[in-house]
Motif scaffolding. Sequence first.
Motif, mmCIF file in Angstrom:
data_model
loop_
_atom_site.group_PDB
_atom_site.id
_atom_site.type_symbol
_atom_site.label_atom_id
_atom_site.label_comp_id
_atom_site.label_asym_id
_atom_site.label_seq_id
_atom_site.Cartn_x
_atom_site.Cartn_y
_atom_site.Cartn_z
ATOM 1 N N GLU A 262 2.201 9.427 -5.872
ATOM 2 C CA GLU A 262 2.858 10.720 -5.673
ATOM 3 C C GLU A 262 3.789 11.042 -6.840
ATOM 4 O OE1 GLU A 262 4.639 10.516 -1.707
ATOM 5 O OE2 GLU A 262 3.216 12.079 -1.124
ATOM 6 N N ALA A 263 4.504 10.018 -7.329
ATOM 7 C CA ALA A 263 5.412 10.220 -8.449
ATOM 8 C C ALA A 263 4.661 10.616 -9.721
ATOM 9 C CB ALA A 263 6.237 8.957 -8.692
ATOM 10 N N MET A 264 3.383 10.264 -9.806
ATOM 11 C CA MET A 264 2.557 10.654 -10.949
ATOM 12 C C MET A 264 2.021 12.066 -10.818
ATOM 13 S SD MET A 264 0.237 7.220 -11.437
ATOM 14 C CE MET A 264 0.973 5.587 -11.478
ATOM 15 N N VAL B 249 0.843 -1.209 0.000
ATOM 16 C CA VAL B 249 0.000 0.000 0.000
ATOM 17 C C VAL B 249 0.871 1.249 0.000
ATOM 18 C CG1 VAL B 249 -1.729 1.299 1.301
ATOM 19 C CG2 VAL B 249 -1.927 -1.182 1.106
ATOM 20 N N GLU B 250 1.916 1.264 0.821
ATOM 21 C CA GLU B 250 2.790 2.437 0.876
ATOM 22 C C GLU B 250 3.571 2.612 -0.422
ATOM 23 O OE1 GLU B 250 4.941 1.673 4.468
ATOM 24 O OE2 GLU B 250 3.408 2.628 5.734
ATOM 25 N N GLU B 251 3.988 1.516 -1.056
ATOM 26 C CA GLU B 251 4.645 1.615 -2.365
ATOM 27 C C GLU B 251 3.684 2.193 -3.409
ATOM 28 O OE1 GLU B 251 5.988 -2.292 -3.307
ATOM 29 O OE2 GLU B 251 7.782 -2.178 -2.038
ATOM 30 N N THR B 252 2.427 1.795 -3.337
ATOM 31 C CA THR B 252 1.432 2.334 -4.275
ATOM 32 C C THR B 252 1.230 3.821 -4.042
ATOM 33 O OG1 THR B 252 0.323 0.179 -4.329
ATOM 34 C CG2 THR B 252 -0.930 2.085 -5.127
ATOM 35 N N ALA B 253 1.214 4.226 -2.781
ATOM 36 C CA ALA B 253 1.099 5.656 -2.467
ATOM 37 C C ALA B 253 2.274 6.430 -3.062
ATOM 38 C CB ALA B 253 1.038 5.853 -0.956
#
Length: 467
Positions: free
Chosen positions: A285-287, A277-281
């Motif tokens: 953010e990078a997008m 979940v944190e990697e997806t967040a």
Amino acid sequence: MADERAHAFTDDALGAHDAVALAALVRAGEVNPRELVAAAVDRAARIDDTLMPVAHTSYEQPRISREGIGGPLWGVPTYLKDNVDLRGLPTAMGSEAYRARPARRNARFTDQFLSTGLAVLGKTRLPEFGLNASTEFAAAQPVRNPWKPSHSPGASSGGAAALVAAGVVPIAHANDGGGSIRIPAACCGLVGLKPTRGRLVTNAQGGKLPIDIVTDGVLTRSVRDTAAFFAAAERHHRNLDLPPLGLVEGPGERKLRIGLVVDSPIAKTDEQTRRVVEETAARLEAMGHHVAPATLPFGEEFSRDFVSYWGYIAWVIALTGKLILDPSFRTGRLDGLTTGLRRRFQSEFRRTPGVLRRLRRAEAAYAGIFHEHDVILSPVLAHVAPPIGHLSPNVAFDELIERLLRYVAFTPVNNVTGGPGIALPAGAAANDLPIGVHLSAAHGQERLLLELAFALEADRPWRRIQG
């Protein structure tokens, strides 16, 4: 049992295509629908002894509709879940409590499903009345997870998830009364959108409840298949009280305010799920999206109320089974979960008015979340899919309920409030099982969820079971 991945992908008419690609091949005359059906039937036979996802078959006479001929998904083979009526096949609902007879007519949703052009080959297994979060049974063999057959495929649409993840069909019907589209999607590495209440025609069972928590949908291996299904279904029925959905074909351009929720008030998320979940967040953010911690206004009281409502449903089933389902219905044949839920409801009967009042108020509280956020990102489940047996209906009821609450800690909010939510396959556990993330949005905002799902899929394509 060997615990290697179990799938049916091979070099046949279905190949590794999704439903949109197969429908395009049919329209171009490069493949015949009969070839697709024959390939799917052959694939089902290859995995059935291992995964056991199929309840009833109609292989000799796949079910299509006149409305669906030439439709957007024309010729693509699929299955219906065995809690929706399909004329001529029984609707057993995963239960041994009665003898299911062939349905006399289609459910309204079945007609909408067939209107897309899909060809139904049969019906998929579910736990008794869809009440469990694993497709397991008191006496029969369970449905197993194609990624790791010793583990659960989720539920209650576990049979559908196993078929799609294993490559038998690219798309299958699912429905969701507490997470039953999104849970098996997370467990089996699939896309699962629970739409806004009312987006599709009303589910026959859910429409009879004081609060309709049940919505229908599909499980797919690609975002575009989910988007194509909902666009096609909207041609059959469009709810004028909701914004039109249309065909979503890719990421949106808008930068969103995304609220991040990692833990539930009733269950701490395991480390592997938290990491995904944190990697997806971080990816979001990078997008260019703004991600910030969020707090949801649903705590332990909401969970207690949902269990009470769950028990109410089990009590209604037991009370009306002979009249509604079949005269052969016997409460003594119900499994341990259904029986335990019914008895708990009976012991707490006086709480019912308050439970209903609080659950109805939850819709406004849910809508309020989206004054500050456009989307909420969370886990689908609080931990990775468990081994077969962990959620068996034969587990002592009090222990089973505690295990279910520690597992299904996020998804019921969308059922009670009617808000849309989508599960996406965002990562993997150390034991190879998929881990999903969950995105929620305001009522009617499925387009927003699909656009974000397209962006995540393009950024990091989903893992392939045959890879």
